[in-house]
Design a protein around this motif. Sequence first.
Motif, PDB file in Angstrom:
ATOM      1  N   UNK A 132      47.964  34.183  40.970  1.00 53.40           N
ATOM      2  CA  UNK A 132      46.688  34.734  40.499  1.00 53.40           C
ATOM      3  C   UNK A 132      46.287  35.929  41.362  1.00 53.40           C
ATOM      4  N   UNK A 133      45.967  37.049  40.721  1.00 57.32           N
ATOM      5  CA  UNK A 133      45.543  38.251  41.438  1.00 57.32           C
ATOM      6  C   UNK A 133      44.267  38.788  40.812  1.00 57.32           C
ATOM      7  N   UNK A 134      43.285  39.120  41.666  1.00 52.72           N
ATOM      8  CA  UNK A 134      42.031  39.710  41.212  1.00 52.72           C
ATOM      9  C   UNK A 134      41.873  41.097  41.814  1.00 52.72           C
ATOM     10  N   UNK A 138      37.631  46.574  39.963  1.00 48.86           N
ATOM     11  CA  UNK A 138      37.809  46.788  38.519  1.00 48.86           C
ATOM     12  C   UNK A 138      37.445  45.553  37.698  1.00 48.86           C
ATOM     13  N   UNK A 139      37.173  44.444  38.397  1.00 47.98           N
ATOM     14  CA  UNK A 139      36.845  43.178  37.740  1.00 47.98           C
ATOM     15  C   UNK A 139      37.957  42.773  36.762  1.00 47.98           C
ATOM     16  N   UNK A 140      39.186  42.863  37.242  1.00 49.50           N
ATOM     17  CA  UNK A 140      40.339  42.502  36.433  1.00 49.50           C
ATOM     18  C   UNK A 140      41.096  41.354  37.093  1.00 49.50           C
ATOM     19  N   UNK A 153      30.605  36.326  33.915  1.00 45.02           N
ATOM     20  CA  UNK A 153      30.237  35.145  34.679  1.00 45.02           C
ATOM     21  C   UNK A 153      31.483  34.379  35.112  1.00 45.02           C
ATOM     22  N   UNK A 154      32.468  34.282  34.232  1.00 45.75           N
ATOM     23  CA  UNK A 154      33.709  33.597  34.582  1.00 45.75           C
ATOM     24  C   UNK A 154      34.413  34.300  35.724  1.00 45.75           C
ATOM     25  N   UNK A 155      34.420  35.644  35.684  1.00 46.98           N
ATOM     26  CA  UNK A 155      35.041  36.400  36.769  1.00 46.98           C
ATOM     27  C   UNK A 155      34.316  36.132  38.083  1.00 46.98           C
ATOM     28  N   UNK A 161      35.566  31.365  44.031  1.00 46.48           N
ATOM     29  CA  UNK A 161      36.523  30.323  44.398  1.00 46.48           C
ATOM     30  C   UNK A 161      37.716  30.900  45.172  1.00 46.48           C
ATOM     31  N   UNK A 162      38.220  32.051  44.712  1.00 42.50           N
ATOM     32  CA  UNK A 162      39.436  32.612  45.317  1.00 42.50           C
ATOM     33  C   UNK A 162      39.211  33.049  46.758  1.00 42.50           C
ATOM     34  N   UNK A 163      38.021  33.540  47.074  1.00 39.43           N
ATOM     35  CA  UNK A 163      37.756  33.945  48.464  1.00 39.43           C
ATOM     36  C   UNK A 163      37.333  32.757  49.318  1.00 39.43           C
TER      37      UNK A 163
END
Length: 225
Positions: A132-134, A138-140, A153-155, A161-163
Motif C-alpha cells: 500500500x502506497x499513499x 496528491x491524495x492518491x 473521508x476514506x483517504x 492508520x498508515x502513519x
Amino acid sequence: MKILIIEDEPDMRQIIRESLLKEKFLVEEATDYNSALNKINDYDYDCILLDIMLPGGSGLDILEELKKLHRSDSVLIISAKDSLDDKVKGLELGADDYLTKPFYLAELNARIKSVIRRKSTKGDVTVSLGNLTLWPDKREVSIGSTPLVLTRKEFDLLYYFVINPGRVISKMSLAESVWGDNVDQVDSLDFIYSQVKNVRRKLKQAEATVELTAVYGFGYKLTEL
C-alpha cells in the motif's frame, strides 16, 4: 489532515482558514494562549500554525509545552516579529519553520505541506505499508501499481492508520481526525464504522497486504499481513 491555527487577529485567522479549507484541510482555531493550551492538550494535529504574540502568553511558551508533552505535531511559526532571536529560539524549541507576516497564502500552503511531509513521512514523498502506497500531497493511493479509489473521508482515515501502523486507534480519535471541532455536531461514531467498513472492503478486494481489524472495546488497527 488537521491544522490548528493559533492566531488572535480575526481577519488574519479567517483568511488563513478559508485558504486551508480550499486545500481540503480540516481546520481548528485558538485565539489566545489559554485556548491554545487546551487544544494541544486535548488533540493531535498534523500542523500547528503558531503566532508568537498572543493574549495571555507567548507562542514560544506553547512550544515549550509541546516539548514537555513529547509531541510530534509539526509547528510553523507565523509572526509579525522578524527578530532573528525569535526565529532561532523558536527553531531550537522544536518549530519546523518560520514565516514572517505579511506572506502570500500560496507560500503558506506550500510550507504547511512541506513540514507535514517531512515529519510524517521522514522526508519521503510517499507513505507505504506492505504493498500500500499513499501520496499525501496528491491524495492518491495504490495497491502495488493499481490505483485505489477512495473518498476524501476514506483517504483521511486510511492515512491516519498508515502513519500509525499497528497502533490501536479509538473511534473517537478517528472521528476527531475527520471532524475536529465539529465532532459533537454529527453522528460521527456510526459514520466512522461505515467508513472503516468501506476501507476494509476496498483493501481486501484490491488484495492489499495490510489488514484493518477491529479491537473489541477499543477501536481499530492497521497491520501488515
